[in-house]
Write a protein that holds these residues in place. Sequence first.
Motif, short mmCIF file in Angstrom:
data_model
loop_
_atom_site.label_atom_id
_atom_site.label_comp_id
_atom_site.label_asym_id
_atom_site.label_seq_id
_atom_site.Cartn_x
_atom_site.Cartn_y
_atom_site.Cartn_z
N ASP A 1 0.82 -1.20 0.00
CA ASP A 1 0.00 0.00 0.00
C ASP A 1 0.86 1.27 0.00
N LYS A 2 1.93 1.25 0.76
CA LYS A 2 2.81 2.43 0.81
C LYS A 2 3.55 2.62 -0.52
N ARG A 3 3.97 1.53 -1.14
CA ARG A 3 4.62 1.65 -2.45
C ARG A 3 3.64 2.20 -3.48
N HIS A 4 2.37 1.76 -3.36
CA HIS A 4 1.36 2.26 -4.29
C HIS A 4 1.12 3.76 -4.07
N PHE A 5 1.13 4.19 -2.81
CA PHE A 5 0.98 5.63 -2.54
C PHE A 5 2.13 6.40 -3.18
N ASN A 6 3.35 5.92 -3.01
CA ASN A 6 4.50 6.59 -3.62
C ASN A 6 4.38 6.65 -5.14
N TYR A 7 3.84 5.58 -5.72
CA TYR A 7 3.64 5.57 -7.17
C TYR A 7 2.63 6.63 -7.60
N ARG A 8 1.51 6.72 -6.87
CA ARG A 8 0.48 7.70 -7.22
C ARG A 8 1.00 9.13 -7.06
N LEU A 9 1.76 9.35 -6.01
CA LEU A 9 2.31 10.68 -5.80
C LEU A 9 3.33 11.01 -6.89
N SER A 10 4.19 10.06 -7.25
CA SER A 10 5.18 10.30 -8.30
C SER A 10 4.52 10.56 -9.64
N ARG A 11 3.42 9.86 -9.92
CA ARG A 11 2.72 10.08 -11.18
C ARG A 11 2.12 11.48 -11.24
N ALA A 12 1.65 11.99 -10.11
CA ALA A 12 1.12 13.35 -10.08
C ALA A 12 2.25 14.37 -10.19
N ARG A 13 3.40 14.03 -9.59
CA ARG A 13 4.52 14.96 -9.59
C ARG A 13 5.19 15.08 -10.97
N ILE A 14 4.88 14.22 -11.89
CA ILE A 14 5.55 14.23 -13.19
C ILE A 14 5.29 15.54 -13.92
N VAL A 15 4.21 16.26 -13.54
CA VAL A 15 3.90 17.51 -14.25
C VAL A 15 5.00 18.55 -14.07
N VAL A 16 5.65 18.57 -12.92
CA VAL A 16 6.69 19.58 -12.72
C VAL A 16 7.93 19.24 -13.54
N GLU A 17 8.24 17.94 -13.69
CA GLU A 17 9.36 17.54 -14.55
C GLU A 17 9.06 17.90 -16.00
N CYS A 18 7.81 17.68 -16.41
CA CYS A 18 7.43 18.04 -17.78
C CYS A 18 7.49 19.55 -17.99
N ALA A 19 7.08 20.30 -16.97
CA ALA A 19 7.11 21.76 -17.09
C ALA A 19 8.55 22.26 -17.25
N PHE A 20 9.47 21.72 -16.45
CA PHE A 20 10.88 22.10 -16.59
C PHE A 20 11.41 21.69 -17.96
N GLY A 21 11.00 20.50 -18.43
CA GLY A 21 11.45 20.04 -19.74
C GLY A 21 10.95 20.93 -20.86
N ARG A 22 9.69 21.35 -20.77
CA ARG A 22 9.13 22.23 -21.79
C ARG A 22 9.76 23.62 -21.71
N LEU A 23 10.00 24.10 -20.50
CA LEU A 23 10.64 25.41 -20.31
C LEU A 23 12.01 25.43 -20.98
N LYS A 24 12.84 24.44 -20.67
CA LYS A 24 14.20 24.42 -21.22
C LYS A 24 14.22 24.01 -22.68
N GLY A 25 13.19 23.27 -23.12
CA GLY A 25 13.11 22.92 -24.52
C GLY A 25 12.79 24.13 -25.38
N ARG A 26 11.88 24.97 -24.90
CA ARG A 26 11.56 26.20 -25.63
C ARG A 26 12.71 27.19 -25.57
N TRP A 27 13.18 27.47 -24.38
CA TRP A 27 14.18 28.52 -24.16
C TRP A 27 15.51 27.85 -23.81
N ARG A 28 16.21 27.46 -24.85
CA ARG A 28 17.37 26.59 -24.70
C ARG A 28 18.61 27.30 -24.16
N CYS A 29 18.51 28.60 -23.97
CA CYS A 29 19.61 29.29 -23.28
C CYS A 29 19.76 28.76 -21.86
N LEU A 30 18.68 28.20 -21.29
CA LEU A 30 18.73 27.68 -19.93
C LEU A 30 19.43 26.33 -19.85
#
Length: 412
Positions: free
Chosen positions: A305-334
């Motif tokens: 159950d705890k591993r499943h909670f960590n999985y659900r939280l990590s899946r929700a947290r993926i949006v911030v990794e995608c946001a950073f990826g899109r930010l640096k993908g658009r503005w590659r000076c970063l």
Amino acid sequence: MAGHEILFVLLLWKILCNNGRNLTRRALMTRRRDRKRLFAALAVAAAVNAATTERMLGAYDRSQHWWERDVLQTFSDEKWMENFRMTKATFDYLCEKLQPRLSRRHTRFRIPVSVPKRVAVALWYLATGCDYRTLSNLFGVGKSSVCTFVHEVCKALVEVFKDRCIKLPKGDHLREVVSGFEEELNFPQCAGVIDGTHIPIIAPKEDHCDYFNRKGWHSVILQAVVDHSYRFLNINVGWAGSVHDARVLRNSTLFSMAEDGDLFPNDTRDILGTPVPLMLLGDPAYPLLPWLMKGYPESGQLTRDKRHFNYRLSRARIVVECAFGRLKGRWRCLLKRLDVDTSSVVNIVGAACILHNVCEMRGEDFDEGLMSHGDDLPAGPVANANHDTRPLEVREALTQLFAQQRNAAEGL
């Protein structure tokens, strides 16, 4: 002035001096009139200097034609997207909003560079990170002017757009974010995800060791809160790369607001008998707080159950990794080392985050081939010094809820 213009002024001066002597002998001229004639001669020379060029700051005719004819008249939306990371309509929108701060007066001696061209120079720099010499040749302006345009546009973007584009959600916007996380990512009562990323910089002259991060290069930290649509809700830029993420958080305005109870309204939801407040999601680098949820420490002995909670939280947290990826993908000076003074990094990174939000809000397409897959390593886990048991109870209630949902999906 050019050599021929200097000769022209000297010739006028000689004529004036000769005329002055003649007129003095006849007592028809005064010294004041001589000075007026000299000033008139200098004005004529300046007019000649302005007439021999149709541009300001050392532009070349070839480059002027490229910008005025090729870019403004023939670039398709695909070309605009490829080179400026946005359509012409969004570019025009930015120029309209920045016009009052970036426009310069047209004088007798100087024709100012237009606001669209200034903005285009800055966007090209942010999108590519290319050097000032290349931009100088491309746009037909001096290298010093390129530097000026980049910093002026970035500063103007922060001043004009930050409060309207990067703000914590309230009211209907907050409800939209919470619903988005629950409907799209299956995580209730989530009002955003927080994380940090490193922006490469040149080593500062002072305290450069503080900026040397764990990966072996100099950087500043961008801490950001992101919603379910990859938009930045809050940013904090400028902490030295060696600083732990938890320390950056504790010294931020975001932390002060949360501790004072001003971050989110008291809008709790009963989950299995436990009142669950609105909260942010974070990784193990952050403390577990009533308004900040993180996963169970990976001890190797977690229950299913705890591993499943960590999985659900990590899946929700993926949006911030995608946001950073899109930010640096658009503005590659970063993605490259920002070759500017450390004091200028805040505005450049802030401008990039604002432009990212503008593009996302206006529905601009993003080329997934530009996606940057960050190499940021998690900042090591932090001990939870908070003795409040409420976040532990909330995490346990969510763990049980997710376990029930999993069992129902498996038909158990």
